[in-house]
Enzyme design. Sequence first.
Site, PDB file in Angstrom:
ATOM      1  N   LYS A  68       0.829  -1.207   0.000  1.00 12.94           N
ATOM      2  CA  LYS A  68       0.000   0.000   0.000  1.00 12.94           C
ATOM      3  C   LYS A  68       0.865   1.260   0.000  1.00 12.94           C
ATOM      4  O   LYS A  68       0.595   2.224  -0.724  1.00 12.94           O
ATOM      5  CB  LYS A  68      -0.899   0.010   1.240  1.00 12.94           C
ATOM      6  CG  LYS A  68      -1.671   1.312   1.436  1.00 12.94           C
ATOM      7  CD  LYS A  68      -2.241   1.451   2.830  1.00 12.94           C
ATOM      8  CE  LYS A  68      -1.192   1.722   3.854  1.00 12.94           C
ATOM      9  NZ  LYS A  68      -1.333   2.949   4.634  1.00 12.94           N
ATOM     10  N   ASN A  69       1.938   1.244   0.788  1.00  6.57           N
ATOM     11  CA  ASN A  69       2.770   2.438   0.918  1.00  6.57           C
ATOM     12  C   ASN A  69       3.664   2.678  -0.298  1.00  6.57           C
ATOM     13  O   ASN A  69       4.314   3.718  -0.388  1.00  6.57           O
ATOM     14  CB  ASN A  69       3.612   2.358   2.193  1.00  6.57           C
ATOM     15  CG  ASN A  69       2.770   2.549   3.444  1.00  6.57           C
ATOM     16  OD1 ASN A  69       1.665   3.098   3.381  1.00  6.57           O
ATOM     17  ND2 ASN A  69       3.270   2.084   4.570  1.00  6.57           N
ATOM     18  N   CYS A 122      -4.198   7.682  10.596  1.00  7.08           N
ATOM     19  CA  CYS A 122      -4.020   7.155  11.945  1.00  7.08           C
ATOM     20  C   CYS A 122      -3.462   8.223  12.877  1.00  7.08           C
ATOM     21  O   CYS A 122      -2.556   8.972  12.515  1.00  7.08           O
ATOM     22  CB  CYS A 122      -3.071   5.958  11.927  1.00  7.08           C
ATOM     23  SG  CYS A 122      -3.726   4.502  11.092  1.00  7.08           S
ATOM     24  N   ARG A 140       3.175  14.010  11.668  1.00  4.19           N
ATOM     25  CA  ARG A 140       3.954  13.778  10.446  1.00  4.19           C
ATOM     26  C   ARG A 140       4.066  15.146   9.790  1.00  4.19           C
ATOM     27  O   ARG A 140       3.254  15.490   8.932  1.00  4.19           O
ATOM     28  CB  ARG A 140       3.254  12.772   9.523  1.00  4.19           C
ATOM     29  CG  ARG A 140       2.950  11.460  10.195  1.00  4.19           C
ATOM     30  CD  ARG A 140       2.597  10.391   9.194  1.00  4.19           C
ATOM     31  NE  ARG A 140       1.988   9.247   9.845  1.00  4.19           N
ATOM     32  CZ  ARG A 140       1.688   8.107   9.223  1.00  4.19           C
ATOM     33  NH1 ARG A 140       1.913   7.970   7.952  1.00  4.19           N
ATOM     34  NH2 ARG A 140       1.140   7.110   9.875  1.00  4.19           N
ATOM     35  N   PRO A 141       5.032  15.970  10.228  1.00  8.72           N
ATOM     36  CA  PRO A 141       5.031  17.391   9.853  1.00  8.72           C
ATOM     37  C   PRO A 141       5.052  17.589   8.345  1.00  8.72           C
ATOM     38  O   PRO A 141       5.934  17.083   7.655  1.00  8.72           O
ATOM     39  CB  PRO A 141       6.311  17.926  10.504  1.00  8.72           C
ATOM     40  CG  PRO A 141       6.665  16.924  11.560  1.00  8.72           C
ATOM     41  CD  PRO A 141       6.168  15.611  11.074  1.00  8.72           C
ATOM     42  N   LEU A 151       8.087  19.926   6.183  1.00  8.10           N
ATOM     43  CA  LEU A 151       9.200  19.492   5.349  1.00  8.10           C
ATOM     44  C   LEU A 151       8.822  19.537   3.871  1.00  8.10           C
ATOM     45  O   LEU A 151       9.653  19.869   3.020  1.00  8.10           O
ATOM     46  CB  LEU A 151       9.649  18.093   5.749  1.00  8.10           C
ATOM     47  CG  LEU A 151      10.165  17.955   7.195  1.00  8.10           C
ATOM     48  CD1 LEU A 151      10.411  16.502   7.541  1.00  8.10           C
ATOM     49  CD2 LEU A 151      11.432  18.778   7.392  1.00  8.10           C
ATOM     50  N   ASP A 183       6.487   0.510  11.753  1.00  9.36           N
ATOM     51  CA  ASP A 183       5.233  -0.150  11.393  1.00  9.36           C
ATOM     52  C   ASP A 183       5.178  -1.602  11.854  1.00  9.36           C
ATOM     53  O   ASP A 183       4.152  -2.267  11.688  1.00  9.36           O
ATOM     54  CB  ASP A 183       5.011  -0.096   9.874  1.00  9.36           C
ATOM     55  CG  ASP A 183       4.396   1.222   9.429  1.00  9.36           C
ATOM     56  OD1 ASP A 183       4.110   2.070  10.293  1.00  9.36           O
ATOM     57  OD2 ASP A 183       4.211   1.407   8.208  1.00  9.36           O
ATOM     58  N   ARG A 209      -7.785  -0.516   5.891  1.00 17.88           N
ATOM     59  CA  ARG A 209      -7.052   0.531   5.186  1.00 17.88           C
ATOM     60  C   ARG A 209      -5.772  -0.012   4.569  1.00 17.88           C
ATOM     61  O   ARG A 209      -5.310   0.505   3.547  1.00 17.88           O
ATOM     62  CB  ARG A 209      -6.692   1.678   6.137  1.00 17.88           C
ATOM     63  CG  ARG A 209      -7.844   2.598   6.514  1.00 17.88           C
ATOM     64  CD  ARG A 209      -7.342   3.794   7.327  1.00 17.88           C
ATOM     65  NE  ARG A 209      -6.155   4.361   6.708  1.00 17.88           N
ATOM     66  CZ  ARG A 209      -4.973   4.492   7.314  1.00 17.88           C
ATOM     67  NH1 ARG A 209      -4.817   4.081   8.561  1.00 17.88           N
ATOM     68  NH2 ARG A 209      -3.953   5.020   6.681  1.00 17.88           N
TER      69      ARG A 209
END
Length: 426
Positions: free
Chosen positions: A22-23, A120, A125-126, A129, A308, A400
């Site tokens: 998925k990623n 999630c 998760r800034p 950047l 993960d 998901r």
Amino acid sequence: MDKFVVRGGNPLLGTIKVSGAKNSALPCMAAAILTEDEVILENIPQVNDIETERKLLTSMGAEVELGYGRAQHRTRIKCAILSDPVAKYEIVKTMRASSLVLGPLIARTGIARVAMPGGCAIGGRPIDLHINGLEAMGATITQDHGYLEARADRLKGAHIVFDKITVTGTEDLLMAATLAEGESVFENCAREPEVTDLAALLIAMGAKIEGAGTGTIRIQGVSKLHGARHRINPDRIEAGTFLIAGAITGGDLNIDCCEPKHLGALISKLEQCGVKIDVGADHVRVRSGGELKAADITTEEYPGFPTDMQAQYMALATQAEGTSTVIENIFENRFMHVQELIRMGANIMISGRTATVRGKTPLQSAAVMCSDLRASASLVLAALVADGETILDRVYHLDRGYEHFEEKLRGVGAQIRRMGDVFGKK
């Protein structure tokens, strides 16, 4: 909301086939924005985040066909016209990967309006950047009412050093740089297999990229990209989850259609725990080696132990003799599964980013709540060895990112069903 009912006690025996990652699939789908031509992606997993990405691209004016029948894991994407370059909140609110369309949209159309990412709640998760990088490449970015709006006539190559390693930031700016004017050099890049998979697609589309998979990536911008066909990598996190499933149940499980070299940190740790591992060209076999032994982990960027897999490993640690220390270095809020494991009988103490797990503890069935994608997998693993029937609520998180999760587990002997099904049904 869907629930799982899991009855523990069965060792898992047989073979599980790993789906596409998925990623990897999500940024590769976003990369189709960069060309007017057709992009064909194979080995696409059938998970909810992919359907969300399809809706997102379609809402922008793209033609997206998710395969069915024999081609069920293939998708065709054609972004000939992007009439509405907006990532709408109502579509992306459940998905962290929404920021991945920011770079390709502004590179292709000169304008992008993207809702701040959801997904999630495991920590920050800034997106700063992404913003800083695009501004260095000449974009003007404003934020209002939960949206980022970026504009640029044409992005220009830049030398960017990431303040911290970021997978989505590396991917987003990599896509943007392919159509920028001149050369871009990125340092302190993410080295994850998902980044190299995206780079492979972009190169097939005509991009000029060197160094993907290392800390420094060089991109020579081109004026136009073309269509391509690309096969998505196997999902290393799904493969790892099933490796732990085999180990925790004392089973004999073959994880097929995976990429063992992407699993090095996990395989090494399982061997420290006393698990027997046999590695083939595209499969890994996991077998019981007797009593599990405690071993410490610290999550790190690839090729270190993946964040993960932290929750799943913690479930395994509850069944290992001795004390295991789990240090979470990537996300600050990724211990939400701990209280649910404690409800099942686990002995876990948390201090800051460190969890101390004392085993072996017998786990008992309970009603538990899934809080995020990987926490959900952790609770299923715990339930596989718990005494009695465990009920897991909010398993939509699992949907998901895991394709046919319960069906794959049932196929190797697990007693797991969605509420309303009957045990034994496949």
